[in-house]
Design a protein around this motif. Structure first.
Motif, PDB file in Angstrom:
ATOM      1  N   ARG A  45      44.650  43.499  40.951  1.00  0.00           N
ATOM      2  CA  ARG A  45      43.724  43.898  42.016  1.00  0.00           C
ATOM      3  C   ARG A  45      42.352  43.269  41.835  1.00  0.00           C
ATOM      4  N   MET A  46      41.741  42.886  42.958  1.00  0.00           N
ATOM      5  CA  MET A  46      40.360  42.397  42.968  1.00  0.00           C
ATOM      6  C   MET A  46      39.603  43.110  44.079  1.00  0.00           C
ATOM      7  N   ASP A  47      38.437  43.652  43.751  1.00  0.00           N
ATOM      8  CA  ASP A  47      37.566  44.309  44.737  1.00  0.00           C
ATOM      9  C   ASP A  47      36.481  43.331  45.169  1.00  0.00           C
ATOM     10  N   CYS A  48      36.347  43.140  46.470  1.00  0.00           N
ATOM     11  CA  CYS A  48      35.366  42.198  47.013  1.00  0.00           C
ATOM     12  C   CYS A  48      34.315  42.948  47.823  1.00  0.00           C
ATOM     13  N   SER A  49      33.052  42.628  47.578  1.00  0.00           N
ATOM     14  CA  SER A  49      31.969  43.252  48.348  1.00  0.00           C
ATOM     15  C   SER A  49      31.691  42.433  49.604  1.00  0.00           C
ATOM     16  N   THR A  50      30.956  42.998  50.527  1.00  0.00           N
ATOM     17  CA  THR A  50      30.609  42.314  51.777  1.00  0.00           C
ATOM     18  C   THR A  50      29.886  40.992  51.474  1.00  0.00           C
ATOM     19  N   ASP A  51      30.255  39.942  52.199  1.00  0.00           N
ATOM     20  CA  ASP A  51      29.692  38.593  52.078  1.00  0.00           C
ATOM     21  C   ASP A  51      30.144  37.851  50.816  1.00  0.00           C
ATOM     22  N   GLU A  52      31.039  38.429  50.064  1.00  0.00           N
ATOM     23  CA  GLU A  52      31.540  37.741  48.874  1.00  0.00           C
ATOM     24  C   GLU A  52      32.622  36.740  49.275  1.00  0.00           C
ATOM     25  N   CYS A  53      32.545  35.540  48.728  1.00  0.00           N
ATOM     26  CA  CYS A  53      33.532  34.492  49.014  1.00  0.00           C
ATOM     27  C   CYS A  53      34.594  34.491  47.906  1.00  0.00           C
ATOM     28  N   ILE A  54      35.816  34.761  48.296  1.00  0.00           N
ATOM     29  CA  ILE A  54      36.871  34.836  47.293  1.00  0.00           C
ATOM     30  C   ILE A  54      37.371  33.446  46.914  1.00  0.00           C
ATOM     31  N   ILE A  55      37.361  32.512  47.866  1.00  0.00           N
ATOM     32  CA  ILE A  55      37.606  31.102  47.569  1.00  0.00           C
ATOM     33  C   ILE A  55      36.658  30.282  48.432  1.00  0.00           C
TER      34      ILE A  55
END
Length: 315
Positions: A45-55
């Motif tokens: 699992r990965m938690d991403c915050s708003t405006d975060e670029c995962i790739i």
């Protein structure tokens, strides 16, 4: 975003989501359910915050991702116009991306940016390759085991070339039946061919009086189900398990026609032809099929010859 595993057990709803996403990918099609389960087990699992670029576009990907919750924009920068970035799409829960990263070390063609707090599950390329190699070895070992069974236990395939046996072995799946189970039911469509790996079974035919008679017995290495496929007919008999359990190898009718009866002059086709005759004779001797009965109620000398239409096979 660098991979940062969150140690967390997967609830069933998440497992179902991941299995569905993987099953829809061409890359994973053809894998059995246990193989898909192995892939899901190593996803984290990965938690991403708003405006975060995962790739990010033009970087090299290292993982495949499945979105569980949240939303992402797909951003693409025109390589000919530096600094001009366009939103070309959106990805929602259930969507997946990064599949090319599992196979190729190539630049990513778009940036994936979270538009709200989101959760994704990642499958690292290195883990994917490890699992795939392990699965490939398991499949190879299983194929070798089936090949040995075919060549040593099934008389039908004696003298077969190893390359042909390998193709047959790869087409087979395994199935287990409990005692008294009907592997085949008389009157049903013929869509599978069976090889008895272990256990015992009998073939029974239901007569006009509704009673079943045993017409054949099967032990390890025996096979059944070929008649209906070969003759493109309904099942002529039922196959019942008589041991505590029976393990069988199963081949689809399509693979049966592709691998076993492509040539009418082959030894297997000729064996099946002889088998068809023995089935008829066995059923006839058991009284299931009745001998010819003259229902016209007259003798041959009561007929008058008018003329001859032909002789031999024409007549």
């Amino acid at each position: 975003v660098s991979p940062r595993p969150v140690i967390d057990s997967k609830p069933q709803a998440t497992i179902d989501l991941l299995k569905k996403a993987l099953s829809n990918e061409v890359l994973f099609q053809g894998m059995t359910e246990p193989m898909i389960d192995e892939m899901v087990d190593v996803m984290y699992r990965m938690d991403c915050s708003t405006d975060e670029c995962i790739i990010r576009q033009n970087e090299y990907g290292e993982a495949y991702f499945v979105i569980e919750s949240g939303a992402f924009d797909i951003l693409r920068e025109d390589n000919n116009t530096a600094g001009v970035v366009q939103t070309v799409g959106q990805m929602l829960p259930g969507s997946a991306f990064g599949e090319t990263s599992l196979l190729y070390h190539a630049p990513i063609t778009a940036t994936i940016k979270a538009t709200q707090a989101s959760v994704v599950w990642a499958l690292e390329a290195s883990k994917f390759l490890q699992v795939r190699q392990r699965i490939a070895q398991q499949v190879a070992d299983k194929t070798d085991k089936i090949q040995t069974f075919l060549s040593e236990k099934v008389e039908l395939f004696s003298g077969y070339h190893q390359q042909d046996l390998e193709a047959i072995a790869q087409s087979l799946t395994e199935r287990t039946y409990e005692t008294n189970a009907r592997i085949i039911k008389q009157g049903n469509d013929a869509d599978e061919f069976f090889l008895l790996k272990s256990g015992t079974a009998i073939a029974v035919i239901e007569g006009a009086d509704g009673k079943e008679q045993t017409v054949a017995e099967y032990t390890e290495g025996g096979y059944f189900g070929e008649r209906g496929i070969y003759k493109k007919d309904k099942r002529a008999a039922s196959i019942l398990v008589t041991s505590a359990a029976a393990e069988v190898y199963v081949m689809t009718s399509a693979d049966f026609e592709r691998l076993l009866i492509v040539d009418a002059t082959s030894s297997v086709s000729q064996t099946f032809e002889e088998q068809m005759k023995s089935y008829y004779e066995t059923a006839f001797d058991s009284g299931i099929k009745q001998a010819f009965v003259n229902l016209v109620n007259c003798e041959l000398d009561a007929f008058v010859m008018i003329g001859v239409l032909g002789v031999g096979s024409f007549g």
